[in-house]
Design an enzyme around this catalytic site. Sequence first.
Site, PDB file in Angstrom:
ATOM      1  N   CYS A   2      -4.017   1.919 -11.585  1.00 53.88           N
ATOM      2  CA  CYS A   2      -2.959   1.535 -12.508  1.00 53.88           C
ATOM      3  C   CYS A   2      -1.839   2.557 -12.396  1.00 53.88           C
ATOM      4  CB  CYS A   2      -3.467   1.491 -13.950  1.00 53.88           C
ATOM      5  SG  CYS A   2      -4.781   0.283 -14.232  1.00 53.88           S
ATOM      6  N   GLY A  28       0.192  -1.871  -9.957  1.00 56.49           N
ATOM      7  CA  GLY A  28      -0.494  -2.889 -10.740  1.00 56.49           C
ATOM      8  C   GLY A  28       0.440  -3.992 -11.176  1.00 56.49           C
ATOM      9  N   ASN A 102      -5.611   5.536 -16.171  1.00 56.29           N
ATOM     10  CA  ASN A 102      -5.745   5.112 -14.783  1.00 56.29           C
ATOM     11  C   ASN A 102      -7.036   5.686 -14.244  1.00 56.29           C
ATOM     12  OD1 ASN A 102      -5.316   4.328 -12.092  1.00 56.29           O
ATOM     13  ND2 ASN A 102      -4.153   6.189 -11.639  1.00 56.29           N
ATOM     14  N   GLY A 103      -7.910   4.826 -13.757  1.00 59.56           N
ATOM     15  CA  GLY A 103      -9.188   5.287 -13.230  1.00 59.56           C
ATOM     16  C   GLY A 103     -10.303   4.339 -13.592  1.00 59.56           C
ATOM     17  N   TYR A 260      -2.879   3.979   1.188  1.00 55.80           N
ATOM     18  CA  TYR A 260      -2.312   2.681   0.789  1.00 55.80           C
ATOM     19  C   TYR A 260      -1.639   2.649  -0.576  1.00 55.80           C
ATOM     20  CZ  TYR A 260      -2.310  -2.202  -0.818  1.00 55.80           C
ATOM     21  OH  TYR A 260      -1.950  -3.426  -1.332  1.00 55.80           O
ATOM     22  N   ASP A 368      -2.387  -1.592  10.730  1.00 52.59           N
ATOM     23  CA  ASP A 368      -2.409  -1.764   9.278  1.00 52.59           C
ATOM     24  C   ASP A 368      -2.960  -0.490   8.659  1.00 52.59           C
ATOM     25  OD1 ASP A 368      -1.987  -2.960   6.862  1.00 52.59           O
ATOM     26  OD2 ASP A 368      -3.355  -4.636   7.171  1.00 52.59           O
ATOM     27  N   ASP A 369      -2.704  -0.306   7.355  1.00 49.04           N
ATOM     28  CA  ASP A 369      -3.158   0.921   6.704  1.00 49.04           C
ATOM     29  C   ASP A 369      -4.670   0.963   6.569  1.00 49.04           C
ATOM     30  OD1 ASP A 369      -3.709  -0.535   4.067  1.00 49.04           O
ATOM     31  OD2 ASP A 369      -1.562  -0.828   4.276  1.00 49.04           O
TER      32      ASP A 369
END
Length: 485
Positions: A2, A28, A102-103, A260, A368-369
Amino acid sequence: MCGIVGIVSSDPVNQLVYDSLLLLQHRGQDSTGIATAEGRTFHIVKAKGQVREGFRTRDMRSLLGTMGLGHVRYATRGSASQEQEAQPFYVNAPYGIILVHNGNLTNTRELTGELYNIDRRHLNTDSDTELLLNIFANELQSQVSGLSLDPDQIFTAVSRVHERVEGSYAAIAMIAGHGLLAFRDPFGIRPLTIGSRLLESGQMEYVVASESLVMESLGYTVLRDVAPGEAVFITLDGELITKQCAPNPVLVPCSFEYVYLARPDSVMSGISVYEARLRLGNYLADTVARYTPMGDIDVVMPIPDSSRPAAMQVAQKLGVEYREGFYKNRYVGRTFIMPGQAARKKSVRQKLNAMSSEFKGKNILIVDDSIVRGTTSKEIVDMARQAGANKVTFASAAPPVRYPHVYGINMPSRHELVAHDRKIPEIAAAIGADHLIYQEVEDMRRAITLGSDVTDLEMSCFTGEYVTGTVTPEYLAWVEKNQLS
């Protein structure tokens, strides 16, 4: 994953919080929320969807006050479709507290039982943010008597949170009439940064946010990261007070932030995300050269946007032409963080279009990542072939994702990971590529940490080693059974 932000000022903060969330929108897109404090009164607006569609002029006018916080949500616990699980969350005692987080907590079962049977607190959702808020509120309640509140009481409550809570958490909370609190788990898995600027009134204005780009874009000076286990309290008068609240903190930031999640113009733990991605490309180029016949590569192409720095370095180091053959529709969200495989698969074709003039008759190296579920990668390979590519080699700037991620990224089940229980040639067949190259784990570690004070990374989804030491096979089985991606 988030995005969170908190601001203490002597001026209205509603627009600043809104602007900050726009900058964090990549973290998010399920829902968003803003809360402000006007004296001892809280104002809260929450909505499903992205920031620009979630708030109206009337909402902004209602968000009065000089202290505020905000959140953009990508669901990793609970349900993305439930608006009541949108953050921030509120409890009325002690004092009144609003919190964003966040987490991902990994001992939610134990904590839920403790809250009900011992603390006598009620939870209204399955969100671990509501759980974290109630744990903190209960510990703060045990520290205070009467109306007074001092920072030492707050820091003691945070210390008790660290003792009880396991997993990853970067959190920001407003305590009505007192100030703004930010704290980070003892491993510093999820990012949190502090910035400041001097107002014309002479008061210092502070911001705490998930990424440093918020400070740099809005004219703040980046002070530093919140340290693992540290708590930061900012009073309503603009005084900054900090304390280390964990006995043995150690910085182990999430590797996926650099691969990413974060924007390339952010700096986390002293590491430039953009420069880390360039180094990932350098190491990946060596691996490509080792395993792929050079005659099989005419051009290198990135999947925009997060893999572009790595792809540029791969092309430069291999001496192969760099081209951009995929055009991105910027009005479609990030496919990785969309809930449900069907939505991800449909969105790939809406988000990317392959320009046939760049593919026809060529041997393409696509960078790609990362490759997680393989849904996006398979669609991309199919698009390249339909556009006329002769051969398609696929390279991932990250190692194979073989294990669930339980610290705030929505990879709950190993069975949906394309690399789980597959060898690399089998993964290549699953996504339809002629060749498949992955970054080596140690190369990723070196690429990200080079030149910094960071000595280790949280890499559990690549290695199966969980840094908190409390993630058991039984817990992983429970997560797979009870949590959808």
